[in-house]
Design an enzyme around this catalytic site. Structure first.
Site, PDB file in Angstrom:
ATOM      1  N   ASP A   9     -10.297 -11.969   1.308  1.00 39.07           N
ATOM      2  CA  ASP A   9      -8.930 -11.770   1.779  1.00 39.07           C
ATOM      3  C   ASP A   9      -8.117 -11.098   0.684  1.00 39.07           C
ATOM      4  O   ASP A   9      -8.443 -11.190  -0.496  1.00 39.07           O
ATOM      5  CB  ASP A   9      -8.276 -13.098   2.172  1.00 39.07           C
ATOM      6  CG  ASP A   9      -7.106 -12.912   3.141  1.00 39.07           C
ATOM      7  OD1 ASP A   9      -6.909 -11.785   3.662  1.00 39.07           O
ATOM      8  OD2 ASP A   9      -6.374 -13.887   3.384  1.00 39.07           O
ATOM      9  N   GLY A  10      -7.058 -10.422   1.113  1.00 40.61           N
ATOM     10  CA  GLY A  10      -6.112  -9.801   0.207  1.00 40.61           C
ATOM     11  C   GLY A  10      -4.713 -10.228   0.602  1.00 40.61           C
ATOM     12  O   GLY A  10      -4.468 -10.604   1.753  1.00 40.61           O
ATOM     13  N   GLU A  47      -7.436  -6.027   0.000  1.00 39.85           N
ATOM     14  CA  GLU A  47      -8.529  -6.354   0.928  1.00 39.85           C
ATOM     15  C   GLU A  47      -9.822  -5.673   0.477  1.00 39.85           C
ATOM     16  O   GLU A  47     -10.886  -6.300   0.439  1.00 39.85           O
ATOM     17  CB  GLU A  47      -8.184  -5.924   2.357  1.00 39.85           C
ATOM     18  CG  GLU A  47      -7.011  -6.646   2.989  1.00 39.85           C
ATOM     19  CD  GLU A  47      -7.333  -8.022   3.532  1.00 39.85           C
ATOM     20  OE1 GLU A  47      -8.493  -8.481   3.430  1.00 39.85           O
ATOM     21  OE2 GLU A  47      -6.416  -8.668   4.072  1.00 39.85           O
ATOM     22  N   ASP A  69     -10.631 -10.752   7.644  1.00 48.18           N
ATOM     23  CA  ASP A  69      -9.617 -10.657   8.697  1.00 48.18           C
ATOM     24  C   ASP A  69      -8.944  -9.282   8.686  1.00 48.18           C
ATOM     25  O   ASP A  69      -7.981  -9.042   9.396  1.00 48.18           O
ATOM     26  CB  ASP A  69      -8.587 -11.784   8.580  1.00 48.18           C
ATOM     27  CG  ASP A  69      -7.800 -11.774   7.283  1.00 48.18           C
ATOM     28  OD1 ASP A  69      -7.863 -10.771   6.521  1.00 48.18           O
ATOM     29  OD2 ASP A  69      -7.111 -12.770   6.999  1.00 48.18           O
ATOM     30  N   HIS A 124      -5.366 -16.467   9.532  1.00 47.50           N
ATOM     31  CA  HIS A 124      -4.407 -17.566   9.722  1.00 47.50           C
ATOM     32  C   HIS A 124      -4.730 -18.391  10.965  1.00 47.50           C
ATOM     33  O   HIS A 124      -3.845 -18.746  11.737  1.00 47.50           O
ATOM     34  CB  HIS A 124      -2.979 -17.026   9.773  1.00 47.50           C
ATOM     35  CG  HIS A 124      -2.675 -16.120   8.619  1.00 47.50           C
ATOM     36  ND1 HIS A 124      -2.471 -16.575   7.331  1.00 47.50           N
ATOM     37  CD2 HIS A 124      -2.590 -14.772   8.549  1.00 47.50           C
ATOM     38  CE1 HIS A 124      -2.255 -15.551   6.529  1.00 47.50           C
ATOM     39  NE2 HIS A 124      -2.324 -14.443   7.232  1.00 47.50           N
ATOM     40  N   ASP A 134      -7.288 -16.962   1.685  1.00 45.11           N
ATOM     41  CA  ASP A 134      -5.866 -16.627   1.747  1.00 45.11           C
ATOM     42  C   ASP A 134      -5.095 -17.390   0.665  1.00 45.11           C
ATOM     43  O   ASP A 134      -4.264 -16.809  -0.034  1.00 45.11           O
ATOM     44  CB  ASP A 134      -5.327 -16.937   3.143  1.00 45.11           C
ATOM     45  CG  ASP A 134      -3.864 -16.567   3.290  1.00 45.11           C
ATOM     46  OD1 ASP A 134      -3.527 -15.379   3.124  1.00 45.11           O
ATOM     47  OD2 ASP A 134      -3.046 -17.475   3.555  1.00 45.11           O
TER      48      ASP A 134
END
Length: 143
Positions: A9-10, A47, A69, A124, A134
């Protein structure tokens, strides 16, 4: 080939602005969490950096399942944008230079060493390891 499961994740406080990236690597019963940040970046760069750093952490060629994501990353490989970009001299279909070319080129170079599959996860949501990434990415954003 060993199989490694990766979640990435970023995060970015502003876009552009300070950002963070994170990855969780799973191999058998072993788990490794890595993260980092930059003072001036974009969410897409973070990302991409997360995936790059995860692949760089591997010590030998592996079969890698990258869970992300980021539609930006997953769609690039599912829809083969990178093939068209390279064929067209790193120009998009709308005749604009590909953004983040340096990171895409680094990622493609790393992918030559591994068998990589990209899997889209809903951000999320109830995907525990994506949520942990995250948290790590947000915590790595320079203050």
């Amino acid at each position: 080939m060993d199989e490694v499961i990766v979640y990435t994740d970023g995060a970015c406080s502003y876009n552009p602005g300070p950002g963070g990236w994170a990855a969780i690597l799973l191999h058998g019963s072993r788990r490794k969490e890595i993260s980092g940040g930059e003072r001036e970046t974009t969410n897409n760069r973070m990302e991409l950096t997360a995936v790059i750093r995860a692949l760089e952490a591997l010590k030998k060629p592996c079969r890698v399942k990258v869970h992300s994501d980021s539609a930006y990353i997953v769609n690039c490989f599912k829809q083969k944008w990178h093939v068209k970009w390279q064929k067209n001299g790193w120009v998009t279909a709308s005749k604009k230079p590909v953004e983040n070319k340096d990171l895409w080129q680094r990622l493609l170079e790393l992918m030559k060493q591994h068998e990589v599959e990209f899997i889209k996860v809903k951000g999320h949501s109830d995907v525990e390891l994506n949520n942990r990434c995250d948290e790590l990415a947000r915590a790595a954003v320079p203050r």
